[in-house]
Structure formats: structure tokens, C-alpha cells
Motif scaffolding. Structure first.
Motif, PDB file in Angstrom:
ATOM      1  N   GLY A   1      45.107  45.702  32.097  1.00 40.60           N
ATOM      2  CA  GLY A   1      43.740  45.267  32.312  1.00 40.60           C
ATOM      3  C   GLY A   1      43.016  44.681  31.121  1.00 40.60           C
ATOM      4  N   PHE A   2      43.739  44.082  30.167  1.00 39.51           N
ATOM      5  CA  PHE A   2      43.063  43.360  29.083  1.00 39.51           C
ATOM      6  C   PHE A   2      43.429  41.891  29.200  1.00 39.51           C
ATOM      7  CE2 PHE A   2      47.164  44.614  27.337  1.00 39.51           C
ATOM      8  CZ  PHE A   2      47.590  43.480  26.646  1.00 39.51           C
ATOM      9  N   ASP A   3      42.487  41.024  28.862  1.00 35.69           N
ATOM     10  CA  ASP A   3      42.668  39.586  29.065  1.00 35.69           C
ATOM     11  C   ASP A   3      43.016  38.895  27.747  1.00 35.69           C
ATOM     12  OD1 ASP A   3      42.735  37.007  29.912  1.00 35.69           O
ATOM     13  OD2 ASP A   3      40.645  36.896  30.547  1.00 35.69           O
ATOM     14  N   ASP A   4      44.287  38.917  27.407  1.00 35.20           N
ATOM     15  CA  ASP A   4      44.817  38.182  26.259  1.00 35.20           C
ATOM     16  C   ASP A   4      45.197  36.800  26.772  1.00 35.20           C
ATOM     17  OD1 ASP A   4      46.237  37.232  24.068  1.00 35.20           O
ATOM     18  OD2 ASP A   4      47.999  38.488  24.456  1.00 35.20           O
ATOM     19  N   SER A   5      44.266  35.865  26.676  1.00 36.19           N
ATOM     20  CA  SER A   5      44.358  34.603  27.403  1.00 36.19           C
ATOM     21  C   SER A   5      45.706  33.906  27.248  1.00 36.19           C
ATOM     22  CB  SER A   5      43.249  33.645  26.945  1.00 36.19           C
ATOM     23  OG  SER A   5      41.981  34.239  27.050  1.00 36.19           O
TER      24      SER A   5
ATOM     25  N   PHE B   1      39.528  36.821  36.392  1.00 38.73           N
ATOM     26  CA  PHE B   1      40.806  37.140  35.744  1.00 38.73           C
ATOM     27  C   PHE B   1      41.799  37.746  36.730  1.00 38.73           C
ATOM     28  CE2 PHE B   1      43.367  40.471  33.561  1.00 38.73           C
ATOM     29  CZ  PHE B   1      44.177  39.626  32.825  1.00 38.73           C
ATOM     30  N   GLN B   2      42.940  37.083  36.861  1.00 34.57           N
ATOM     31  CA  GLN B   2      44.044  37.584  37.664  1.00 34.57           C
ATOM     32  C   GLN B   2      45.275  36.745  37.348  1.00 34.57           C
ATOM     33  OE1 GLN B   2      43.584  36.894  41.903  1.00 34.57           O
ATOM     34  NE2 GLN B   2      42.371  35.054  41.557  1.00 34.57           N
ATOM     35  N   LYS B   3      46.413  37.223  37.754  1.00 37.50           N
ATOM     36  CA  LYS B   3      47.647  36.497  37.481  1.00 37.50           C
ATOM     37  C   LYS B   3      47.629  35.146  38.184  1.00 37.50           C
ATOM     38  CE  LYS B   3      52.659  37.147  37.378  1.00 37.50           C
ATOM     39  NZ  LYS B   3      53.787  38.088  37.652  1.00 37.50           N
ATOM     40  N   GLY B   4      47.934  34.097  37.416  1.00 41.95           N
ATOM     41  CA  GLY B   4      47.977  32.753  37.980  1.00 41.95           C
ATOM     42  C   GLY B   4      46.631  32.083  38.114  1.00 41.95           C
ATOM     43  N   MET B   5      45.582  32.644  37.474  1.00 40.66           N
ATOM     44  CA  MET B   5      44.240  32.097  37.649  1.00 40.66           C
ATOM     45  C   MET B   5      44.096  30.697  37.055  1.00 40.66           C
ATOM     46  SD  MET B   5      41.954  34.192  34.821  1.00 40.66           S
ATOM     47  CE  MET B   5      40.604  33.025  34.885  1.00 40.66           C
ATOM     48  N   ASP B   6      44.749  30.435  35.956  1.00 43.31           N
ATOM     49  CA  ASP B   6      44.661  29.121  35.316  1.00 43.31           C
ATOM     50  C   ASP B   6      46.057  28.640  34.951  1.00 43.31           C
ATOM     51  OD1 ASP B   6      41.858  28.528  35.228  1.00 43.31           O
ATOM     52  OD2 ASP B   6      41.645  30.128  33.751  1.00 43.31           O
ATOM     53  N   LYS B   7      46.370  27.421  35.311  1.00 46.51           N
ATOM     54  CA  LYS B   7      47.628  26.808  34.917  1.00 46.51           C
ATOM     55  C   LYS B   7      47.417  25.996  33.642  1.00 46.51           C
ATOM     56  CE  LYS B   7      49.858  28.183  38.620  1.00 46.51           C
ATOM     57  NZ  LYS B   7      50.943  29.182  38.544  1.00 46.51           N
TER      58      LYS B   7
ATOM     59  N   CYS C   1      59.648  39.807  25.075  1.00 45.80           N
ATOM     60  CA  CYS C   1      58.323  39.173  25.063  1.00 45.80           C
ATOM     61  C   CYS C   1      57.996  38.535  26.410  1.00 45.80           C
ATOM     62  CB  CYS C   1      58.236  38.131  23.948  1.00 45.80           C
ATOM     63  SG  CYS C   1      58.188  38.837  22.281  1.00 45.80           S
ATOM     64  N   ALA C   2      59.017  38.019  27.102  1.00 42.65           N
ATOM     65  CA  ALA C   2      58.794  37.461  28.446  1.00 42.65           C
ATOM     66  C   ALA C   2      58.311  38.531  29.407  1.00 42.65           C
ATOM     67  CB  ALA C   2      60.079  36.824  28.969  1.00 42.65           C
ATOM     68  N   LEU C   3      58.780  39.742  29.205  1.00 42.67           N
ATOM     69  CA  LEU C   3      58.307  40.860  30.025  1.00 42.67           C
ATOM     70  C   LEU C   3      56.970  41.389  29.523  1.00 42.67           C
ATOM     71  CD1 LEU C   3      61.691  42.776  30.379  1.00 42.67           C
ATOM     72  CD2 LEU C   3      60.553  41.442  32.162  1.00 42.67           C
ATOM     73  N   ALA C   4      56.782  41.380  28.198  1.00 44.06           N
ATOM     74  CA  ALA C   4      55.579  41.971  27.607  1.00 44.06           C
ATOM     75  C   ALA C   4      54.306  41.229  27.982  1.00 44.06           C
ATOM     76  CB  ALA C   4      55.721  42.021  26.083  1.00 44.06           C
ATOM     77  N   ILE C   5      54.401  39.931  28.237  1.00 41.94           N
ATOM     78  CA  ILE C   5      53.180  39.178  28.559  1.00 41.94           C
ATOM     79  C   ILE C   5      52.576  39.619  29.895  1.00 41.94           C
ATOM     80  CG2 ILE C   5      53.889  37.183  27.187  1.00 41.94           C
ATOM     81  CD1 ILE C   5      54.581  35.777  29.851  1.00 41.94           C
ATOM     82  N   GLU C   6      53.356  40.335  30.720  1.00 40.05           N
ATOM     83  CA  GLU C   6      52.830  40.840  31.985  1.00 40.05           C
ATOM     84  C   GLU C   6      51.987  42.097  31.806  1.00 40.05           C
ATOM     85  OE1 GLU C   6      53.275  39.208  34.816  1.00 40.05           O
ATOM     86  OE2 GLU C   6      54.491  37.672  33.823  1.00 40.05           O
ATOM     87  N   LEU C   7      52.059  42.708  30.611  1.00 43.82           N
ATOM     88  CA  LEU C   7      51.341  43.967  30.394  1.00 43.82           C
ATOM     89  C   LEU C   7      49.836  43.808  30.552  1.00 43.82           C
ATOM     90  CD1 LEU C   7      53.267  45.472  27.332  1.00 43.82           C
ATOM     91  CD2 LEU C   7      53.317  46.267  29.713  1.00 43.82           C
ATOM     92  N   LYS C   8      49.316  42.634  30.221  1.00 41.49           N
ATOM     93  CA  LYS C   8      47.864  42.462  30.279  1.00 41.49           C
ATOM     94  C   LYS C   8      47.340  42.621  31.703  1.00 41.49           C
ATOM     95  CE  LYS C   8      48.034  37.368  30.469  1.00 41.49           C
ATOM     96  NZ  LYS C   8      47.702  36.133  29.705  1.00 41.49           N
ATOM     97  N   PHE C   9      48.152  42.277  32.691  1.00 40.51           N
ATOM     98  CA  PHE C   9      47.731  42.428  34.079  1.00 40.51           C
ATOM     99  C   PHE C   9      47.824  43.883  34.521  1.00 40.51           C
ATOM    100  CE2 PHE C   9      49.539  38.080  33.790  1.00 40.51           C
ATOM    101  CZ  PHE C   9      48.353  37.384  33.965  1.00 40.51           C
ATOM    102  N   LYS C  10      48.813  44.599  34.009  1.00 40.36           N
ATOM    103  CA  LYS C  10      48.978  46.002  34.369  1.00 40.36           C
ATOM    104  C   LYS C  10      47.997  46.903  33.628  1.00 40.36           C
ATOM    105  CE  LYS C  10      53.863  45.484  35.538  1.00 40.36           C
ATOM    106  NZ  LYS C  10      55.260  45.922  35.258  1.00 40.36           N
TER     107      LYS C  10
END
Length: 409
Positions: A312-316, A188-194, A301-310
Motif C-alpha cells: 500500500g505505498f505508491d512508489d511511482s 492508485f492501483q495496478k495498471g493505473m498509468d501506462k 526486482c521484477a517480483l519486488a516491484i509488486e510489493l507496493k500494491f500489496k
């Protein structure tokens, strides 16, 4: 019900039912090619299971008899299987079923690529019974949210015309709970799956927008939630168009500023964010305020989707960032701009107070129950597939099928 209302009731029901396959396409395009069957099957599994449960007892639970406790639900056995319901009741029950189905299906996006189908189905049935059916009663069926303003001695009531709390906050909170229960995907990390199929995702977004006119406008002129004169139907459909369109722009502007490029997935996601935000407020905002809501929802919401990386939860597939955040925005926005009662348009803080209490109440209840049920399933039969199956792609392991069969000659 006259013939015109009956025809629209059936059409609106079909429109909202079509939204669940739309969710399947939207989510299916976002995952990797080896998980598309699993992703879409969670939506279709919910469609099958929740329909049956709703007919058996869910509809009975969605309305509280006058005099019964407002924090509970209706008696599930009051008319088991709807054996004694009249025809008008059955039409309304079918329409209500479509809301229950899609609410459950929305949750699945948070656990893409790593959930067992059987465990998902068990969770879906339990969560619908313990959470969605009672919350529907609270919001629309005579429960504490519906009567909150009166119970507090205020001149306002909670506004949730089509499901900001009951559908989107409800599903988003449960999605967050399951994302925590199942943990992060391998690597799990930013950009892991397109997204493996962007056109499929845009097709799903288009179907959802199409069906949302039945979602928002379905009750008007059919179930008399706003009276019998159909005075708000035009406002509802215009706001459903305008807020959604504005949210696309809000999302794309943020993408352009943040990442340098506006994306097709961003446009589809922005549309969903706008639809989510306008859902509770479609009948209670002037068109200009609806446009502003759309821009805000898309951008936030475009900004909020980055919260999972900051955090640490994986909301796929960003169920939390779009549905929970968008649902909260749309619900609280009414406290400021609801026609005649909002803080900035002739009212006072009362509308904001009841909107806030309703949003927090549903969020906390859904999260807690979903977390407990998810943990119970994980600790007993297991909820997550093995890491090796996740890496390989779970379609063949869980369903014995592949989304794409490529043959070489």
C-alpha cells in the motif's frame, strides 16, 4: 596524475554526469505525457543544486580527518568552495560530484506526478547535506563503514566499490520515505498509468548502461581505490556488462511466467536492476558469480516491484523495488561470493556480517532523515500538488510547459 590517468578521469566524470540526463529520460518515458516535464526537471534540478552544494562544502564533508569521530562527516568549512585545492583534488572532487548528483536524482522517481518542484529542491538540498555527504564519508572517506571490519576486530572490510550502500540503498530508502510522506496518487492501483513513451525509457536505460562503465570503472586507474597496477579494470567492465545482461534475462523470464509477455520496459528495468546489483561488487566477483547475481537481481526486482500494491505505498516508478532491493541484493551477495572472503568462496561469515551492518545502517539512517525532512516540508510549505492539478497533469501548473505541443492545421 599522468596524462593517461587524467584523460580517463575526465572521460569517466563525463560518463557519470551523462547518467543523470539518462535518469531523466528513463523516468520521463515512464510517466504520463502531462507529467514528463516535471519528472525530467527533478533530475535537472538536482544536477544544478547538488553540483553547487558539492563545490561549496559537500566534497569537504565527504572525507573524515583521521582522529575525528567516524560517525560524523568532514568539516564543511575546511576548504569552502575548494579555493585551495590542487588540480588532482579538483579532478577527484568533480568525479565525486557526479555520484552525489545521480543519487539525489534517483529518489525523484518515487514521487512522480504529484510533487512540487520547489519543495523537491528544498528536500534535495537538505537530504544531500544531512545524508549523502556524510554517508559518502562513512563508506569511502574514512568513516565507520570503511573501518567497520577493523573496528570489529575482523580480517575483512565492507566492500562497496561504487555505491551499493552509498548510492542505491541510500536513495532507495529515501524514496520509500517520500512515497509514504506524499501518499498515493489519485486512483492508485495496478495498471493505473501506462508509460507514455517507451522508446524514451529505453533511451534512458541505454544511456545509464553506457555511463555506468564510468561509474564502475572510473575509479580504477584514476583514483587508486584498487592500487596502481590497474589489475581489476578488465574484471570491472566485464562484470558491468555480464551482470546487466543476465539481469535483463532474469526480469524477462519472470515477466513471461507471471504476465505472459516480456516487455520492453521490463528489459530496461532489468538492465537497471543488474547495474544496481553489480555496483558494489564489480571488482570482487568472478565473472560467473556476477552472471548469477544479475539473474537473481533481475528476477527478484521484477517480483519486488509488486510489493507496493500489496503493502500500500505508491512508489511511482519503482525506485524501492529496483534500487533499494537491488542495492541490498548486491551488497549482501558479497558476503557469500566475494572473491577470497565470501562464505562460499574461501571465507567465513565475517564478510556477510559487515555487509549486513553497513546495509542496515545506511538504510535506516537515510529513511529516518528523509521521512523527517519530508514531513517537515509537507506540514509547512507543502510537498504535494493539489489533486486537481495532479489529475490534469502538473507540467503546465508547475512549469508552464508541455512536453508535446500538437498543432492542428
Amino acid at each position: 596524475m599522468d596524462s593517461g590517468n587524467l584523460a580517463w578521469a575526465i572521460a569517466a566524470t563525463a560518463l557519470v554526469l551523462f547518467m543523470t540526463p539518462g535518469v531523466a529520460f528513463f523516468y520521463g518515458g515512464l510517466v504520463k505525457a502531462k507529467s514528463v516535464i516535471s519528472m525530467m526537471m527533478m533530475s535537472f534540478g538536482a544536477l544544478g543544486l547538488i553540483s553547487v552544494l558539492w563545490v561549496l562544502y559537500g566534497f569537504n564533508m565527504s572525507a573524515i580527518t583521521e582522529g575525528d569521530p567516524q560517525f560524523l562527516a568532514g568539516n564543511p568549512f575546511s576548504d569552502f568552495g575548494l579555493a585551495n585545492a590542487d588540480d588532482n583534488t579538483l579532478v577527484g572532487a568533480t568525479y565525486g560530484a557526479t555520484f552525489a548528483i545521480i543519487t539525489v536524482a534517483l529518489i525523484s522517481g518515487a514521487i512522480a506526478d504529484r510533487a512540487k518542484f520547489g519543495s523537491w529542491m528544498i528536500f534535495a538540498g537538505i537530504w544531500a547535506t544531512l545524508v549523502y555527504f556524510p554517508v559518502a564519508a562513512w563508506v569511502w572517506g574514512g568513516g565507520w563503514i570503511m573501518n567497520l571490519g577493523a573496528n570489529l576486530g575482523l580480517d575483512v572490510s565492507v566492500i562497496d566499490y561504487a555505491g551499493g550502500t552509498a548510492v542505491h540503498i541510500n536513495a532507495g530508502a529515501a524514496a520509500l520515505a517520500l512515497a509514504l510522506v506524499l501518499g498515493k496518487r489519485v486512483g492508485f492501483q495496478k495498471g493505473m498509468d501506462k508509460p507514455h513513451n517507451v522508446p524514451l525509457t529505453l533511451l534512458g536505460a541505454a544511456i545509464l548502461w553506457f555511463g555506468w562503465f564510468g561509474f564502475n570503472a572510473g575509479a580504477e586507474g584514476t583514483f587508486n581505490l584498487l592500487g596502481t597496477e590497474d589489475q581489476s579494470a578488465g574484471l570491472i567492465i566485464l562484470n558491468t556488462l555480464g551482470a546487466t545482461a543476465a539481469a535483463i534475462l532474469g526480469w524477462l523470464i519472470v515477466e513471461k511466467i507471471k504476465d505472459g509477455k516480456p516487455t520492453a520496459v521490463g528489459a530496461g528495468s532489468g538492465a537497471i536492476a543488474g547495474l544496481v546489483a553489480i555496483t558494489p561488487s564489480c571488482a570482487a566477483l568472478a565473472p560467473g558469480w556476477a552472471l548469477l547475481l544479475g539473474v537473481l537481481a533481475g528476477a527478484v526486482c521484477a517480483l519486488a516491484i509488486e510489493l507496493k500494491f500489496k503493502l500500500g505505498f505508491d512508489d511511482s516508478l519503482d525506485v524501492v523495488g529496483i534500487h533499494l532491493v537491488g542495492g541490498v541484493i548486491g551488497t549482501l551477495y558479497l558476503g557469500f561470493f566475494a572473491t577470497g572472503t565470501g562464505l562460499f568462496v574461501g571465507g567465513d561469515a565475517s564478510q556477510l556480517l559487515v555487509q549486513f551492518i553497513a546495509a542496515v545502517g545506511v538504510l535506516v539512517y537515510s529513511f529516518v532523515v528523509a521521512f523527517i525532512v519530508g514531513i517537515a516540508i509537507e506540514k509547512t510549505i507543502g510537498f504535494r500538488v493539489k489533486n486537481v492539478d495532479e489529475i490534469a497533469g502538473i507540467d503546465t501548473v508547475v512549469h508552464g510547459e508541455e512536453g508535446y505541443q500538437l498543432e492542428t492545421v
